[in-house]
Design a protein around this motif. Structure first.
Motif, PDB file in Angstrom:
ATOM      1  N   GLY A  54       0.503  28.792  38.552  1.00  8.76           N
ATOM      2  CA  GLY A  54       1.527  29.796  38.308  1.00  8.76           C
ATOM      3  C   GLY A  54       2.901  29.191  38.103  1.00  8.76           C
ATOM      4  N   THR A  55       2.937  27.952  37.629  1.00 13.57           N
ATOM      5  CA  THR A  55       4.194  27.238  37.417  1.00 13.57           C
ATOM      6  C   THR A  55       4.326  26.888  35.939  1.00 13.57           C
ATOM      7  N   TYR A  56       5.468  27.236  35.351  1.00 13.84           N
ATOM      8  CA  TYR A  56       5.635  27.123  33.907  1.00 13.84           C
ATOM      9  C   TYR A  56       6.977  26.482  33.567  1.00 13.84           C
ATOM     10  N   LYS A  57       7.031  25.926  32.360  1.00 11.97           N
ATOM     11  CA  LYS A  57       8.276  25.358  31.858  1.00 11.97           C
ATOM     12  C   LYS A  57       8.353  25.575  30.351  1.00 11.97           C
ATOM     13  N   THR A  58       9.563  25.488  29.827  1.00 12.48           N
ATOM     14  CA  THR A  58       9.748  25.393  28.385  1.00 12.48           C
ATOM     15  C   THR A  58      10.430  24.066  28.106  1.00 12.48           C
ATOM     16  N   THR A  59      10.127  23.500  26.945  1.00 19.09           N
ATOM     17  CA  THR A  59      10.732  22.234  26.548  1.00 19.09           C
ATOM     18  C   THR A  59      11.804  22.489  25.497  1.00 19.09           C
ATOM     19  N   ALA A  60      12.481  21.436  25.074  1.00 22.88           N
ATOM     20  CA  ALA A  60      13.604  21.582  24.155  1.00 22.88           C
ATOM     21  C   ALA A  60      13.213  22.256  22.852  1.00 22.88           C
ATOM     22  N   ASP A  61      11.949  22.077  22.432  1.00 22.82           N
ATOM     23  CA  ASP A  61      11.490  22.680  21.182  1.00 22.82           C
ATOM     24  C   ASP A  61      10.961  24.092  21.368  1.00 22.82           C
ATOM     25  N   GLY A  62      11.005  24.617  22.604  1.00 23.23           N
ATOM     26  CA  GLY A  62      10.568  25.982  22.851  1.00 23.23           C
ATOM     27  C   GLY A  62       9.119  26.125  23.259  1.00 23.23           C
ATOM     28  N   ASP A  63       8.367  25.011  23.353  1.00 21.24           N
ATOM     29  CA  ASP A  63       6.970  25.108  23.774  1.00 21.24           C
ATOM     30  C   ASP A  63       6.885  25.590  25.225  1.00 21.24           C
ATOM     31  N   VAL A  64       5.828  26.355  25.516  1.00 18.96           N
ATOM     32  CA  VAL A  64       5.592  26.865  26.866  1.00 18.96           C
ATOM     33  C   VAL A  64       4.417  26.101  27.466  1.00 18.96           C
ATOM     34  N   TRP A  65       4.596  25.573  28.669  1.00 18.07           N
ATOM     35  CA  TRP A  65       3.587  24.751  29.317  1.00 18.07           C
ATOM     36  C   TRP A  65       3.299  25.279  30.719  1.00 18.07           C
ATOM     37  N   GLN A  66       2.051  25.097  31.165  1.00 22.78           N
ATOM     38  CA  GLN A  66       1.676  25.450  32.532  1.00 22.78           C
ATOM     39  C   GLN A  66       1.192  24.195  33.243  1.00 22.78           C
ATOM     40  N   TRP A  67       1.680  24.021  34.477  1.00 26.16           N
ATOM     41  CA  TRP A  67       1.285  22.845  35.248  1.00 26.16           C
ATOM     42  C   TRP A  67      -0.147  22.991  35.722  1.00 26.16           C
ATOM     43  N   SER A  68      -0.908  21.904  35.636  1.00 25.09           N
ATOM     44  CA  SER A  68      -2.325  21.916  35.998  1.00 25.09           C
ATOM     45  C   SER A  68      -2.543  21.824  37.505  1.00 25.09           C
ATOM     46  N   GLY A  69      -1.523  21.339  38.228  1.00 30.03           N
ATOM     47  CA  GLY A  69      -1.681  21.116  39.659  1.00 30.03           C
ATOM     48  C   GLY A  69      -2.032  19.678  39.978  1.00 30.03           C
ATOM     49  N   ARG A  70      -2.172  18.844  38.926  1.00 31.82           N
ATOM     50  CA  ARG A  70      -2.540  17.440  39.104  1.00 31.82           C
ATOM     51  C   ARG A  70      -1.505  16.534  38.444  1.00 31.82           C
ATOM     52  N   GLY A  71      -0.825  15.753  39.258  1.00 33.41           N
ATOM     53  CA  GLY A  71       0.107  14.770  38.734  1.00 33.41           C
ATOM     54  C   GLY A  71       1.109  15.349  37.760  1.00 33.41           C
TER      55      GLY A  71
END
Length: 466
Positions: free
Chosen positions: A210-227
């Motif tokens: 349930g943890t998310y980020k956006t990068t400089a180019d606008g991509d949306v990413w979800q953390w896997s919980g690993r590293g």
């Protein structure tokens, strides 16, 4: 620091995508196409394409398979090119695929007399009928070739549509300006009447970390919980909202709000551009553009219902939905009945909602106060602060002198430091996340050891589902 560890590398020249120039006949091109689309059937490709009106104007799988009407405008061609670049294809390879699509399209619209499947697949020279063919046999061969070309065009176009899902990082080349970059079929306003059913399913509750980020180019990413492993789930977003109601993103170029269906690359339009959004438990709320009204989203009917007139800002959380007035700044609590709001306090510089309480920061930012649950009854929780952060685990505040983050113990004026300064913080369960002050990385505080561990490289925004 260098490129973040969680970014995928671009697709190599010889890997990921077959070269369309290697296929000189129809069977070879069919095999090549199947390498791109994997094990998905033509029927499923067509159904996917039929649901993607921004690329194909077809209205059903039958229409795609039997009568493809792929738009030929530069806008849609650029959209396909953008899709392929998002998937990591090199610019020269994008052009090859578009050339093949153009060739197949031309063959379908204007087949030459006697042209067979070889010509449809790439050899544009006419192929005469074999000696001994009767006129009816020659006609039959032409019909077979045209039908095969129609299916191939539909399959290739649908494949290009499906490539819009998550995968490799985009090329460094500029995206096509006409394409929004979002893998959705509808981007128009969502009216207060029931629209068509969702194109890709309902918005799903947050899963995994349930943890998310956006990068400089606008991509949306979800953390896997690993590293430092993250999965890309969307593109072209400027801001994220996350909570029990789902994960939502404001479009980078159009400000449209879209909800994540739980399938990477699949988002559905939820709202037209608005001034703000807020999540309280499983409910999503919207502050209309111009701050003219507050609306509540009905996920079942996919409609918005007005629940309040003008407001300045919304605050949502486990303790409920709150709104400040545009004049005077007084804060009110939503009763759950449209039009009924209870005024509970005066203006503040900031407010934050925990699982069971509302906290406010005085206008001069010299005191943090906790609402008692009764109108205009507030008690001191702490001293000066710059900004408040809250979630189910409690309340945090940043120090105005050095930006250090402090956690409230629950006892007035008893706080303890938990983090260095950051550009933003997010809470999920018992975990705390920090976006570095220079946005160079994301760090996570382990609930058991209290140690901080870096989980990501550079990011523009950080969001967690409470």
């Amino acid at each position: 620091m260098g490129e973040p560890a969680d970014r995928h590398s671009a697709t190599p020249a010889t890997g990921g995508f077959p070269d369309p120039d290697t296929a000189k006949d129809f069977p070879a091109f069919q095999e090549l196409l199947s390498q791109v689309r994997g094990s998905v059937s033509y029927g499923e490709l067509a159904r996917q394409a039929a649901r993607t009106g921004s690329t194909l104007s077809s209205s059903s799988a039958h229409h795609v398979i039997n009568k493809p009407d792929i738009p030929r405008s530069d806008r849609n061609r650029q959209h396909i090119a953008t899709v392929l670049r998002i998937r990591g294809m090199r610019a020269e390879d994008v052009e090859k695929w578009l050339t093949v699509l153009d060739r197949l399209w031309q063959a379908e619209l204007h087949p030459q007399d006697g042209q067979d499947a070889d010509a449809l697949a790439g050899d544009t020279s006419p192929v005469p009928s074999p000696a001994g063919d009767t006129p009816s046999q020659a006609t039959g061969r032409r019909r077979l070739a045209i039908t095969a070309g129609a299916v191939l065009v539909a399959g290739l176009a649908a494949t290009l549509v499906l490539l819009l899902g998550p995968g490799h990082s985009p090329d460094t080349g500029p995206p096509a300006p006409a394409a929004s970059g979002w893998p959705v079929a509808s981007t128009g306003p969502v009216p207060e009447v029931a629209p068509d059913p969702p194109l890709s399913g309902p918005v799903a509750a947050p899963s995994g970390t349930g943890t998310y980020k956006t990068t400089a180019d606008g991509d949306v990413w979800q953390w896997s919980g690993r590293g430092t492993t993250w999965q890309r789930i969307g593109v072209s977003a400027k801001k994220l909202y996350a909570g029990p109601a789902g994960v939502f993103a404001v479009g980078l170029h159009d400000d449209v709000l879209r909800g994540y269906t739980g399938r990477p690359g699949h988002w559905v339009t939820v709202s037209e551009p608005a001034a703000d959004f807020a999540i309280s438990t499983t409910r999503l709320y919207r502050l209309a553009k111009g701050h003219s009204a507050v609306h509540e989203w009905n996920a079942a009917t996919r409609t918005w219902k007005k629940i309040k007139g003008p407001a300045q800002q919304l605050y949502g959380g486990g303790a409920g939905l709150f709104a400040t007035d545009p004049e005077g700044g007084r804060i009110s609590l939503y009763s759950g009945t449209p039009g009924r709001w209870d005024v509970i306090g005066t203006a503040g510089a900031d407010f934050a909602v925990t699982g069971d309480s509302l906290y406010g920061l005085d206008l001069d930012k010299t005191q943090v106060r906790r609402w008692s649950g009764h109108a205009f009854s507030w008690s001191r929780a702490g001293g000066a602060a710059t900004r408040l952060y809250a979630g189910r685990q409690g309340l945090y505040a940043s120090n105005p002198q050095d930006g250090i983050l402090w956690q409230y113990s629950g006892t007035p004026d008893q706080w303890y430091p938990v983090s260095a300064a950051g550009a933003d913080f997010a809470l999920r369960g018992t975990a705390l996340y920090r976006l570095a002050a220079d946005r160079s990385g994301i760090w996570r505080r382990d609930p058991a050891t209290q140690d901080w561990q870096q989980i990501s490289g550079p990011a523009r925004t950080l969001t967690a589902a409470g």
